[in-house]
Design a protein around this motif. Structure first.
Motif, PDB file in Angstrom:
ATOM      1  N   ASP A   1      -5.134   2.709  -1.826  1.00  0.00           N
ATOM      2  CA  ASP A   1      -5.950   3.136  -1.015  1.00  0.00           C
ATOM      3  C   ASP A   1      -6.598   4.761  -1.402  1.00  0.00           C
ATOM      4  O   ASP A   1      -5.723   5.392  -1.942  1.00  0.00           O
ATOM      5  CB  ASP A   1      -5.243   3.538   0.489  1.00  0.00           C
ATOM      6  CG  ASP A   1      -6.249   4.016   1.655  1.00  0.00           C
ATOM      7  OD1 ASP A   1      -6.809   5.135   1.289  1.00  0.00           O
ATOM      8  OD2 ASP A   1      -6.214   3.645   2.521  1.00  0.00           O
TER       9      ASP A   1
ATOM     10  N   HIS B   1      -4.812   7.728  -0.628  1.00  0.00           N
ATOM     11  CA  HIS B   1      -3.384   7.854  -0.599  1.00  0.00           C
ATOM     12  C   HIS B   1      -2.923   8.650  -1.727  1.00  0.00           C
ATOM     13  O   HIS B   1      -2.035   8.081  -2.459  1.00  0.00           O
ATOM     14  CB  HIS B   1      -2.846   6.424  -0.226  1.00  0.00           C
ATOM     15  CG  HIS B   1      -2.925   6.067   1.298  1.00  0.00           C
ATOM     16  ND1 HIS B   1      -2.353   5.051   1.946  1.00  0.00           N
ATOM     17  CD2 HIS B   1      -3.818   6.536   2.181  1.00  0.00           C
ATOM     18  CE1 HIS B   1      -2.855   4.858   3.033  1.00  0.00           C
ATOM     19  NE2 HIS B   1      -3.857   5.969   3.222  1.00  0.00           N
TER      20      HIS B   1
ATOM     21  N   GLU C   1       0.989  -1.232  -0.066  1.00  0.00           N
ATOM     22  CA  GLU C   1       0.111   0.028   0.063  1.00  0.00           C
ATOM     23  C   GLU C   1       0.958   1.400   0.074  1.00  0.00           C
ATOM     24  O   GLU C   1       1.670   1.448   0.881  1.00  0.00           O
ATOM     25  CB  GLU C   1      -0.987  -0.171   1.438  1.00  0.00           C
ATOM     26  CG  GLU C   1      -1.705   1.095   1.410  1.00  0.00           C
ATOM     27  CD  GLU C   1      -2.633   1.037   2.480  1.00  0.00           C
ATOM     28  OE1 GLU C   1      -2.796   0.060   3.390  1.00  0.00           O
ATOM     29  OE2 GLU C   1      -3.605   1.934   2.775  1.00  0.00           O
TER      30      GLU C   1
ATOM     31  N   HIS D   1      -8.215  -0.040  -1.022  1.00  0.00           N
ATOM     32  CA  HIS D   1      -9.095   0.555   0.423  1.00  0.00           C
ATOM     33  C   HIS D   1     -10.154   1.527  -0.029  1.00  0.00           C
ATOM     34  O   HIS D   1      -9.297   2.783  -0.388  1.00  0.00           O
ATOM     35  CB  HIS D   1      -7.993   0.940   1.329  1.00  0.00           C
ATOM     36  CG  HIS D   1      -7.229   0.059   2.134  1.00  0.00           C
ATOM     37  ND1 HIS D   1      -6.190   0.198   3.178  1.00  0.00           N
ATOM     38  CD2 HIS D   1      -7.391  -1.475   2.279  1.00  0.00           C
ATOM     39  CE1 HIS D   1      -5.710  -1.010   3.449  1.00  0.00           C
ATOM     40  NE2 HIS D   1      -6.382  -1.952   3.051  1.00  0.00           N
TER      41      HIS D   1
HETATM   42 MN    MN Z   1      -5.225   1.914   4.056  1.00  0.00          MN
END
Ligand code: MN
Ligand code: RM4
Ligand code: MN
Length: 429
Positions: free
Chosen positions: A254, A257, A219, A281
């Motif tokens: 995500d 992000h 991630e 995510h």
């Molecule tokens: Mn996350």
């Protein structure tokens, strides 16, 4: 399923709304019958959809300014699972839970697995925490974890991740997501290349311990807690790392992000093209890693992301993807936020299934930009609410889950048996 909520209660609730729903659904069916789609196939796809709930998501989140806990919040993993079970009883598309270690450590993992199975739930991807110093950590992660300059710290972080895999195996999980906080706050603080080298070396050791049917998700995040740089800052670094590690390593997106205005749907497409997309995510954001409820700010972007996924799936370019919500519910009841967010994600997926990609392809070949956009907008503008409600009804879940939940007075009842929350209570070691 239906251990906490009595199935009859849901049936009584649904009886109140089914007549109106049937009318709305008939209208929806008439409308989509003009499109060349098979609604039964779409319904099947939507019924099989699943988004994991993260164990930390059922607790009130917070900001660095403070936290406002609710009365009746869960205090341990068993209580968190009860809350996840309520959500799934009501909407039926959140059948799995993602744990975070060591936050969710227990003595007996077999017992935890049985307990969870009893609620009709199972365990999804496991996550590791190397972003704070918990009481039993020997070293400090202040200056990094898997990429720390000190080998002893790196070794501890590696072991923590391997322990996550071991716990995950006991629980029936099939993947580990690694998000590291490692980065810097000052220019010159770190050698960018050396820290990436250290990351790869550490990850290789974790990768070596993956069972054959497991995956590891990487991630990325551009900033925070490092406000100058992070080691795995973007999908480029994530892709390079996944490619270097091997087949079992994939990238996880995500949504929060990414820096504002990033074309996330294009990143999705690129990672599919490179066969390295592993998971998501979900959350929404206005400024950064805001962790707002999915679909609350930019539902069109969510739809465009699902457009990429659906198009790739139809062309058989996509393997299974792990979906999870990763949100911070600071001022709402997390159960309500998670219910609404899951429905928004379901909605975006449903709308993407109404796109005829052959038609889109034709317009793309003609470079007809207006008809391309219009084709997407036509699908986006169809109200799929009756479809989602009918799916819930036919699956034995609630037509109006939030109304049902409000009538339960769940928090008030739980506040009598659950201890009042203090800030540190979730860190059970
Ligand atoms: Mn996350
Ligand atoms: C991070 C990241 C991770 C999550 C933690 C709690 O910002 O999004 O996925 O594990 O928060
Ligand atoms: Mn985050």
């Amino acid at each position: 399923m239906f251990k906490i909520i009595n199935k009859n209660q849901i049936e009584t609730h649904n009886k109140k709304y089914i007549n109106n729903l049937k009318k709305d659904y008939d209208f929806f069916i008439r409308k989509v019958s003009r499109l060349k789609i098979n609604i039964n196939n779409i319904k099947n796809e939507l019924m099989n959809f699943n988004i994991a709930i993260p164990s930390w998501g059922v607790e009130t989140g917070g900001t660095r300014f403070g936290k406002f806990p609710l009365k009746g919040e869960p205090n341990n993993i068993f209580e968190k699972i009860e809350d996840c079970a309520i959500i799934n009883d009501l909407i039926g598309i959140t059948k799995s839970i993602s744990l975070h270690f060591p936050w969710d450590n227990v003595e007996d993992y077999k017992e935890l697995r049985e307990f969870t199975k009893n609620y009709g739930l199972e365990f999804d991807v496991v996550n590791s925490n190397t972003f704070e110093d918990l009481d039993n950590y020997k070293h400090s992660y202040k200056f990094g974890s898997l990429t720390h300059t000190n080998k002893n710290v790196r070794d501890e972080a590696i072991k923590l991740n391997i322990d996550c895999i071991k716990k995950g195996i006991k629980l029936g999980s099939k993947a580990l997501t690694v998000w590291i906080p490692d980065g810097t706050n000052y220019p010159g603080q770190q050698d960018f290349s050396k820290s990436l080298d250290r990351y790869i070396e550490s990850m290789k050791k974790i990768y070596a311990k993956l069972p054959s049917n497991w995956k590891i998700f990487i991630e990325h995040k551009p900033f925070e807690p490092g406000f100058y740089s992070t080691v795995i800052n973007d999908w480029g670094s994530s892709y390079y790392s996944a490619k270097t590690l091997g087949e079992k390593a994939l990238c996880l997106i995500d949504l929060g992000h990414h820096l504002p205005n990033t074309n996330i749907e294009m990143i999705v497409s690129r990672l599919i093209y490179l066969k390295k997309l592993g998971g998501f995510h979900f959350n929404d954001s206005k400024y950064g890693d805001d962790d707002l409820d999915s679909g609350s700010i930019n539902p069109f972007m969510l739809f465009l992301i699902f457009n990429e996924l659906t198009s790739a799936k139809q062309k058989k370019h996509l393997n299974s993807i792990s979906y999870m919500m990763d949100q911070s519910h600071n001022i709402t009841d997390p159960i309500e936020s998670l219910i609404l967010s899951a429905i928004e994600i379901h909605r975006a997926y449903a709308k993407s299934l109404l796109i005829d990609h052959k038609i889109l392809d034709k317009f793309q070949k003609k470079n007809d930009a207006i008809f391309c956009l219009n084709h997407l907008k036509e699908a986006f503008n169809i109200d799929v609410t009756p479809l989602l409600e009918m799916i819930r009804y036919e699956s034995g879940n609630a037509i109006h889950p939030i109304k049902f939940y409000r009538n339960l007075n769940y928090r008030r009842k739980k506040s009598k048996t659950r201890a009042e929350k203090t800030y540190l209570i979730n860190k059970i070691i």
